[in-house]
Design a protein around this motif. Sequence first.
Motif, PDB file in Angstrom:
ATOM      1  N   SER A  65       0.675  -1.238   0.027  1.00 12.60           N
ATOM      2  CA  SER A  65      -0.076   0.083   0.131  1.00 12.60           C
ATOM      3  C   SER A  65       0.848   1.333   0.009  1.00 12.60           C
ATOM      4  O   SER A  65       1.612   1.421   0.967  1.00 12.60           O
ATOM      5  CB  SER A  65      -0.843  -0.028   1.214  1.00 12.60           C
ATOM      6  N   GLY A  66       0.637   2.083  -1.007  1.00  7.89           N
ATOM      7  CA  GLY A  66       1.314   3.491  -1.061  1.00  7.89           C
ATOM      8  C   GLY A  66       0.562   4.566  -1.943  1.00  7.89           C
ATOM      9  O   GLY A  66      -0.101   4.067  -2.967  1.00  7.89           O
ATOM     10  N   ALA A  67       0.857   5.620  -1.466  1.00  9.44           N
ATOM     11  CA  ALA A  67      -0.120   6.817  -2.153  1.00  9.44           C
ATOM     12  C   ALA A  67       1.149   7.649  -2.951  1.00  9.44           C
ATOM     13  O   ALA A  67       1.879   8.339  -2.315  1.00  9.44           O
ATOM     14  CB  ALA A  67      -0.854   7.554  -1.305  1.00  9.44           C
ATOM     15  N   PHE A  68       1.026   7.715  -4.115  1.00  9.96           N
ATOM     16  CA  PHE A  68       2.176   8.540  -4.832  1.00  9.96           C
ATOM     17  C   PHE A  68       1.698   9.543  -5.861  1.00  9.96           C
ATOM     18  O   PHE A  68       0.763   9.292  -6.469  1.00  9.96           O
ATOM     19  CB  PHE A  68       2.933   7.386  -5.676  1.00  9.96           C
ATOM     20  N   ARG A  69       2.096  10.664  -5.902  1.00 14.63           N
ATOM     21  CA  ARG A  69       1.657  11.683  -6.866  1.00 14.63           C
ATOM     22  C   ARG A  69       2.859  12.750  -7.273  1.00 14.63           C
ATOM     23  O   ARG A  69       3.758  13.068  -6.576  1.00 14.63           O
ATOM     24  CB  ARG A  69       0.550  12.688  -5.949  1.00 14.63           C
ATOM     25  N   LYS A  70       2.575  13.283  -8.466  1.00 15.04           N
ATOM     26  CA  LYS A  70       3.516  14.115  -9.127  1.00 15.04           C
ATOM     27  C   LYS A  70       3.469  15.497  -8.313  1.00 15.04           C
ATOM     28  O   LYS A  70       2.039  16.172  -8.228  1.00 15.04           O
ATOM     29  CB  LYS A  70       3.080  14.186 -10.542  1.00 15.04           C
ATOM     30  N   GLY A  71       4.376  16.020  -8.124  1.00 16.27           N
ATOM     31  CA  GLY A  71       4.538  17.419  -7.333  1.00 16.27           C
ATOM     32  C   GLY A  71       5.528  18.042  -7.184  1.00 16.27           C
ATOM     33  O   GLY A  71       6.799  17.343  -7.426  1.00 16.27           O
ATOM     34  N   ASN A  72       5.690  19.351  -6.883  1.00 18.30           N
ATOM     35  CA  ASN A  72       6.938  20.020  -6.539  1.00 18.30           C
ATOM     36  C   ASN A  72       7.178  19.967  -4.948  1.00 18.30           C
ATOM     37  O   ASN A  72       6.271  20.435  -4.320  1.00 18.30           O
ATOM     38  CB  ASN A  72       6.788  21.261  -7.213  1.00 18.30           C
ATOM     39  N   VAL A  73       8.279  19.570  -4.508  1.00 17.14           N
ATOM     40  CA  VAL A  73       8.451  19.575  -2.999  1.00 17.14           C
ATOM     41  C   VAL A  73       8.582  20.983  -2.538  1.00 17.14           C
ATOM     42  O   VAL A  73       8.596  21.155  -1.230  1.00 17.14           O
ATOM     43  CB  VAL A  73       9.912  18.733  -2.900  1.00 17.14           C
ATOM     44  N   CYS A  74       8.815  22.029  -3.401  1.00 18.94           N
ATOM     45  CA  CYS A  74       8.807  23.498  -2.628  1.00 18.94           C
ATOM     46  C   CYS A  74       7.442  24.074  -2.833  1.00 18.94           C
ATOM     47  O   CYS A  74       7.476  24.959  -2.107  1.00 18.94           O
ATOM     48  CB  CYS A  74       9.745  24.202  -3.970  1.00 18.94           C
ATOM     49  N   GLU A  75       6.532  23.425  -3.263  1.00 15.14           N
ATOM     50  CA  GLU A  75       5.145  24.030  -3.206  1.00 15.14           C
ATOM     51  C   GLU A  75       4.126  22.788  -3.290  1.00 15.14           C
ATOM     52  O   GLU A  75       3.813  22.140  -4.044  1.00 15.14           O
ATOM     53  CB  GLU A  75       5.028  24.953  -4.279  1.00 15.14           C
ATOM     54  N   MET A  76       3.859  22.488  -1.843  1.00 14.18           N
ATOM     55  CA  MET A  76       2.695  21.254  -1.736  1.00 14.18           C
ATOM     56  C   MET A  76       1.358  21.751  -0.827  1.00 14.18           C
ATOM     57  O   MET A  76       0.977  21.332  -0.082  1.00 14.18           O
ATOM     58  CB  MET A  76       3.296  20.300  -0.795  1.00 14.18           C
ATOM     59  N   PRO A  77       0.658  22.647  -1.761  1.00 11.29           N
ATOM     60  CA  PRO A  77      -0.519  23.241  -1.117  1.00 11.29           C
ATOM     61  C   PRO A  77      -1.589  22.202  -1.041  1.00 11.29           C
ATOM     62  O   PRO A  77      -2.689  22.181  -0.181  1.00 11.29           O
ATOM     63  CB  PRO A  77      -0.840  24.220  -2.044  1.00 11.29           C
ATOM     64  N   PHE A  78      -1.328  21.103  -1.712  1.00 15.74           N
ATOM     65  CA  PHE A  78      -2.487  19.846  -1.360  1.00 15.74           C
ATOM     66  C   PHE A  78      -2.404  19.073  -0.238  1.00 15.74           C
ATOM     67  O   PHE A  78      -3.165  18.250  -0.108  1.00 15.74           O
ATOM     68  CB  PHE A  78      -2.390  18.998  -2.792  1.00 15.74           C
ATOM     69  N   ILE A  79      -1.322  19.407   0.626  1.00 16.31           N
ATOM     70  CA  ILE A  79      -0.962  18.810   1.908  1.00 16.31           C
ATOM     71  C   ILE A  79      -1.291  19.823   2.796  1.00 16.31           C
ATOM     72  O   ILE A  79      -0.602  20.675   2.881  1.00 16.31           O
ATOM     73  CB  ILE A  79       0.456  18.131   1.776  1.00 16.31           C
ATOM     74  N   PRO A  80      -2.229  19.218   3.700  1.00 12.12           N
ATOM     75  CA  PRO A  80      -2.681  20.031   4.837  1.00 12.12           C
ATOM     76  C   PRO A  80      -1.312  20.112   5.943  1.00 12.12           C
ATOM     77  O   PRO A  80      -0.387  19.622   5.925  1.00 12.12           O
ATOM     78  CB  PRO A  80      -3.785  19.351   5.558  1.00 12.12           C
ATOM     79  N   ASP A  81      -1.431  21.047   6.593  1.00 14.78           N
ATOM     80  CA  ASP A  81      -0.546  21.547   7.664  1.00 14.78           C
ATOM     81  C   ASP A  81      -0.654  20.265   8.845  1.00 14.78           C
ATOM     82  O   ASP A  81      -1.348  19.622   8.890  1.00 14.78           O
ATOM     83  CB  ASP A  81      -0.838  22.723   8.576  1.00 14.78           C
ATOM     84  N   ALA A  82       0.711  19.984   9.172  1.00 14.85           N
ATOM     85  CA  ALA A  82       0.838  18.866  10.252  1.00 14.85           C
ATOM     86  C   ALA A  82       0.308  17.687   9.849  1.00 14.85           C
ATOM     87  O   ALA A  82      -0.484  17.089  10.712  1.00 14.85           O
ATOM     88  CB  ALA A  82       0.133  19.492  11.576  1.00 14.85           C
ATOM     89  N   SER A  83       0.559  17.126   8.615  1.00 11.83           N
ATOM     90  CA  SER A  83      -0.074  15.978   8.172  1.00 11.83           C
ATOM     91  C   SER A  83       0.820  14.551   8.273  1.00 11.83           C
ATOM     92  O   SER A  83       0.225  13.623   8.320  1.00 11.83           O
ATOM     93  CB  SER A  83      -0.356  16.055   6.506  1.00 11.83           C
ATOM     94  N   PHE A  84       2.118  14.734   8.476  1.00 17.30           N
ATOM     95  CA  PHE A  84       3.069  13.557   8.495  1.00 17.30           C
ATOM     96  C   PHE A  84       3.720  13.390   9.823  1.00 17.30           C
ATOM     97  O   PHE A  84       4.072  14.562  10.314  1.00 17.30           O
ATOM     98  CB  PHE A  84       3.796  13.696   7.475  1.00 17.30           C
ATOM     99  N   ASP A  85       3.877  12.307  10.326  1.00 20.41           N
ATOM    100  CA  ASP A  85       4.893  11.975  11.375  1.00 20.41           C
ATOM    101  C   ASP A  85       6.271  12.160  11.110  1.00 20.41           C
ATOM    102  O   ASP A  85       6.948  12.259  11.908  1.00 20.41           O
ATOM    103  CB  ASP A  85       4.547  10.442  11.907  1.00 20.41           C
ATOM    104  N   ILE A  86       6.604  11.385   9.684  1.00 13.70           N
ATOM    105  CA  ILE A  86       7.827  11.690   9.343  1.00 13.70           C
ATOM    106  C   ILE A  86       7.914  11.886   7.870  1.00 13.70           C
ATOM    107  O   ILE A  86       6.997  11.838   7.002  1.00 13.70           O
ATOM    108  CB  ILE A  86       8.268   9.945   9.306  1.00 13.70           C
TER     109      ILE A  86
END
Length: 208
Positions: A65-86
Amino acid sequence: MTDTLDRLEREFLPSPPARILELGCGNGMSWSLLMAGKGYEVHGIDISEIAIVWAKEQFAERRLSGAFRKGNVCEMPFIPDASFDIVMDGSCLHCLIGCDRTRCLQEVHRILRADGVFVVSTMCGLPKSDDAKARFDPVNGQLLQDGRAYRTLKPLKDIVREVMDARFEVRESTVSVNPWWDHATMAVASRRPRSPDGANGNRVAPRT
């Protein structure tokens, strides 16, 4: 890499099924694969669309299981604040040049949870091989290709300062010595302001 991950997991990383994002995940066969095998909830981002296709195919073939998407690591507006543990640097930071490095670090700080860990995996030091020396810009700490900067190569102390300027604190750094240049692995945590009631100021996104 497996030994490094095992040690990081023992000493710094939240336990599975913590949520992880790999920056510059490529075909998913690096940090993402190893973390998925340990039971983490794996997400990956890469600027290359074909790399994302490969990552999805590789995980599907292995029934992971994994979720992968194309994007720019300098600008990730599609990811909400405080979303990841690591957040894992898939040898991505040294591919960023100039102010893009600051933008990326700011985004990582934003999407990382208050008690989360950012693992930096980056080239460091000075070039050692004759070829690398001939293509090195010592003023800006960059390797050149066809006259244009394509990799950042800085002493470890400068990378540590960069990371600290982005409001992280370095918990550990180790350096692997190589014939062409060295490679650093750093475990860092975010420094966040506290609200008046003593709680952390960042809002936490719900798990999805």
